[in-house]
Write a protein that holds these residues in place. Sequence first.
Motif, PDB file in Angstrom:
ATOM      1  N   THR A  80       5.824  11.800  10.053  1.00 52.63           N
ATOM      2  CA  THR A  80       4.787  10.880  10.541  1.00 52.63           C
ATOM      3  C   THR A  80       4.161  10.020   9.446  1.00 52.63           C
ATOM      4  O   THR A  80       4.084   8.806   9.589  1.00 52.63           O
ATOM      5  N   VAL A  81       3.744  10.629   8.357  1.00 49.99           N
ATOM      6  CA  VAL A  81       2.934   9.934   7.356  1.00 49.99           C
ATOM      7  C   VAL A  81       3.779   9.150   6.368  1.00 49.99           C
ATOM      8  O   VAL A  81       3.487   7.994   6.048  1.00 49.99           O
ATOM      9  N   ILE A  82       4.845   9.768   5.859  1.00 48.13           N
ATOM     10  CA  ILE A  82       5.673   9.123   4.840  1.00 48.13           C
ATOM     11  C   ILE A  82       7.120   9.048   5.311  1.00 48.13           C
ATOM     12  O   ILE A  82       7.717  10.059   5.699  1.00 48.13           O
ATOM     13  N   ASP A  83       7.666   7.859   5.296  1.00 47.58           N
ATOM     14  CA  ASP A  83       9.078   7.638   5.612  1.00 47.58           C
ATOM     15  C   ASP A  83       9.838   7.655   4.287  1.00 47.58           C
ATOM     16  O   ASP A  83       9.926   6.646   3.593  1.00 47.58           O
ATOM     17  N   LEU A  84      10.362   8.824   3.942  1.00 47.18           N
ATOM     18  CA  LEU A  84      11.036   9.014   2.652  1.00 47.18           C
ATOM     19  C   LEU A  84      12.535   8.879   2.839  1.00 47.18           C
ATOM     20  O   LEU A  84      13.158   9.656   3.559  1.00 47.18           O
ATOM     21  N   PRO A  95       0.787  -1.241   0.000  1.00 51.44           N
ATOM     22  CA  PRO A  95       0.000   0.000   0.000  1.00 51.44           C
ATOM     23  C   PRO A  95       0.817   1.288   0.000  1.00 51.44           C
ATOM     24  O   PRO A  95       0.269   2.360   0.234  1.00 51.44           O
ATOM     25  N   HIS A  96       2.119   1.173  -0.224  1.00 52.99           N
ATOM     26  CA  HIS A  96       2.984   2.355  -0.190  1.00 52.99           C
ATOM     27  C   HIS A  96       3.007   2.983  -1.583  1.00 52.99           C
ATOM     28  O   HIS A  96       3.525   2.379  -2.529  1.00 52.99           O
ATOM     29  N   GLY A 135       7.787   4.507   2.673  1.00 48.57           N
ATOM     30  CA  GLY A 135       6.681   3.740   3.236  1.00 48.57           C
ATOM     31  C   GLY A 135       5.652   4.702   3.790  1.00 48.57           C
ATOM     32  O   GLY A 135       6.009   5.797   4.257  1.00 48.57           O
ATOM     33  N   LEU A 136       4.395   4.340   3.727  1.00 50.04           N
ATOM     34  CA  LEU A 136       3.315   5.162   4.266  1.00 50.04           C
ATOM     35  C   LEU A 136       2.771   4.523   5.539  1.00 50.04           C
ATOM     36  O   LEU A 136       2.492   3.315   5.561  1.00 50.04           O
ATOM     37  N   ASP A 137       2.621   5.311   6.574  1.00 48.68           N
ATOM     38  CA  ASP A 137       2.031   4.833   7.822  1.00 48.68           C
ATOM     39  C   ASP A 137       0.519   4.711   7.612  1.00 48.68           C
ATOM     40  O   ASP A 137      -0.180   5.728   7.478  1.00 48.68           O
ATOM     41  N   GLN A 138       0.043   3.487   7.586  1.00 48.02           N
ATOM     42  CA  GLN A 138      -1.350   3.251   7.212  1.00 48.02           C
ATOM     43  C   GLN A 138      -2.363   3.716   8.260  1.00 48.02           C
ATOM     44  O   GLN A 138      -3.566   3.715   7.995  1.00 48.02           O
ATOM     45  N   ARG A 139      -1.898   4.135   9.422  1.00 45.36           N
ATOM     46  CA  ARG A 139      -2.832   4.670  10.415  1.00 45.36           C
ATOM     47  C   ARG A 139      -3.563   5.901   9.897  1.00 45.36           C
ATOM     48  O   ARG A 139      -4.683   6.207  10.344  1.00 45.36           O
TER      49      ARG A 139
END
Length: 616
Positions: free
Chosen positions: A224-228, A181-182, A235-239
């Motif tokens: 918080t949202v995207i680990d770039l 889902p990223h 990666g995207l934090d799916q929370r």
Amino acid sequence: MLILGLSAYYHDSAAALVEDGRVVAAAQEERFTRRKHDPRFPGNAIRYCLEERGATLNDVDRIAFYERPSLKFDRVLKTTLAVAPSGHEAFREVLPMWLGERSRQTDEMIRALEAIGPGADVERKLRFTEHHLSHAASAFYPSPFERAAILTMDGVGEWATTTVMLGHGSTIEPRREIRFPHSLGLLYTALTYFLGFKPNSGEYKVMGLAPYGEPRFARRLLDTVIDLREDGSFGLDQRYFNYCTGLTMTGPAMEELLGVPRRTPEQLLEPVHMDIAASLQAVTEEAVLRLARSAVQETGERRLCLAGGVALNCVANGKLLRSGTVDDIWIQPAAGDAGGALGSALAIHYLEPDRAHAPARTVAGDARDSMAGAYLGPAFDDDEIRRQLDASGARYTALDRDAMLETAASALAEGQAVGWLQGRMEFGPRALGSRSILGDPRSPTMQRDLNLKVKYRESFRPFAPSVLRERVADWFEFDHDSPYMLLVDQVRESLRRAMTPEEEALFGIDKLNVQRSTIPAVTHIDYSARIQTVHADTNPLYHELIRRFGERTGCPVLINTSFNVRGEPIVCTPEDAFRCFMGTDLDLLAVGNCVLRKADQDAGLAQDYKDQFELD
């Protein structure tokens, strides 16, 4: 070999026809059905492509579909099960659809093709290519590069959302991918939804809104949202998202993070919404830059081809080109799913195992590309134009080519808004001087007037300039080909107007009415412009119109926006053009050599056109 490529069943269905590696025709289904982003089987587009070639489905050697439905089903099923029980709502809604309608998709497609070409042995001819390979093929094979890195970025195909590949000669080699889902595309779409715009449709509005705000949430998104990461992987934090577990794009966590509730459609835009748009755009640009840098390092190639929906982000594309990361860049004009139809056909031509005898791909030395300017759709001769106008009750004057050009150029110089339908329709989301609404960029009121009185759309949205290629550097800080309106750069500093302290202090939409250059109607509030360079060899008529306008005004630049209203597909036929002409405040319409003035028309044919289409 004649290959028919198809994309369908998600959004922007399309068909394309390729003969021995040459693009013959391509069109989106929406242009025929008048339903924007039409996802249905592209029967009308297929018939057009075959008619353009003078062929039937029996003459077609291969039929290529732009993705593998079985792999997409695998992703939907595994994702839905992986998030159970939290995803029970999505499971209940989505799974029956896939087990029913979507699982029968291939069978339905075969039946629909057999109805178009009875006895064509469709099942034997049908091939499937993976979604991102279709994007990559659409980007590399028509490009002017013998070798190039290829970067594809979108929402999601089967599993991949981002890929890096290497193109050389007739070959495309995958190097790496990021999987669902990223997804950079889904991040942009999720915040498009959060801002109250329609997913898979309103992303370009967010891009246009971004310069009105400040990117004050960018650091928060990155923390918080995207680990770039440095190599562009992420990666995207799916929370913060709901596209895996529910039926919306974002959930309460995103509202908590950004400190505001999701904006509802048509709700008044506030400064915070502009800041969110600016922050999303800044994060996207940084991700694209890092991905491109990594692609160059991995492949050793400093030429880059782009496709996938994220490649339509022309602001990011412009910054990428200016960054020096690459020496040259080529972007597929139909970068979204519609272009997948073309890419699948090209992929089969060059990469299918039993096509080893296919002619090697050749690249002409000084050719820009092999897309024919993206003018790959239907054209109408003078007799058909007059027939359609007569049937519509239009009152027109038939002129020769020279008189038509003189009339249109004079009207534009006088500040009139002109509808322009000439030659073959464009393939892709941009009007490129074939199905366009045109205006004078020097007018300080034209941008607002076209948005509100002609296009019936939000006032903040910018318009693009069409400029003669040989004069582009005189007007913009830019001297590069941009025939598909997919690169943004700055208006030349010498043409800009300095802001007063009071104007500098304005915020948000209040900035809109400040005149910023000698071509204010195409100068965005950050002095940028989405540039289309017009080339005499690919669109001589449009080039000549701009030249004549330039002779009269000293300005070889026109406003160019798509010939439609908000929520409507770009017009295809003379009948479509007349209907839109009569439903808007356009002053003049030039269809072929026929010229129509609004004042001459039967007032009884006017209609409340803006309410005929669902808002996008």
